[in-house]
Design a protein around this motif. Sequence first.
Motif, PDB file in Angstrom:
ATOM      1  N   GLU A   1      -0.972  28.773  57.114  1.00  0.00           N
ATOM      2  CA  GLU A   1      -0.319  30.101  57.862  1.00  0.00           C
ATOM      3  C   GLU A   1       0.759  29.631  58.714  1.00  0.00           C
ATOM      4  OE1 GLU A   1      -0.670  33.305  57.457  1.00  0.00           O
ATOM      5  OE2 GLU A   1      -1.700  32.914  55.569  1.00  0.00           O
TER       6      GLU A   1
ATOM      7  N   LYS B   1       4.409  30.884  58.904  1.00  0.00           N
ATOM      8  CA  LYS B   1       5.179  31.462  60.056  1.00  0.00           C
ATOM      9  C   LYS B   1       6.395  30.905  60.300  1.00  0.00           C
ATOM     10  CE  LYS B   1       4.192  32.685  64.864  1.00  0.00           C
ATOM     11  NZ  LYS B   1       3.153  32.330  66.119  1.00  0.00           N
TER      12      LYS B   1
ATOM     13  N   GLU C   1      10.133  32.845  60.339  1.00  0.00           N
ATOM     14  CA  GLU C   1      10.918  32.725  61.596  1.00  0.00           C
ATOM     15  C   GLU C   1      12.336  32.053  61.400  1.00  0.00           C
ATOM     16  OE1 GLU C   1       8.429  30.393  64.521  1.00  0.00           O
ATOM     17  OE2 GLU C   1       6.995  31.891  64.946  1.00  0.00           O
TER      18      GLU C   1
END
Length: 129
Positions: free
Chosen positions: A111, A115, A119
């Motif tokens: 995760e 992420k 981004e």
Amino acid sequence: MYTFDDLKTIMTRLRGKDGCPWDRAQTHESLKRYLVEECGEVLEAIDNQDTENLCEELGDVLYQIMIHSEIEKEKGSFCVDDVVDGICKKMVRRHPRVFGGADMSAEASWEEIKKKEQEARSRGRGDGI
């Protein structure tokens, strides 16, 4: 036994000029319901612990991946080899403890890595890190 290269050749022929009228007429939109149905049948086979049927249903999902990829190949966008390359890169990137990488010492989780990739994409770095 057929190979993945055979499958690619079969799909190209099905969508080709002298191919199957049904396959040739399909679009992403027209195929959406079949993708959902086939995924549901995979889940049913798993629930029933029916490995023979699971093998067949996974093949039907693979067909869906192949035809969607072939449609995009015809447009010049991407082909199934790009799909395979992309998922291989993602799996290697998201498993640094297995394949090594910058995040290996940090023990980054799936995760956390995901992420960071999201981004980076939102900043315009479409390479996913």
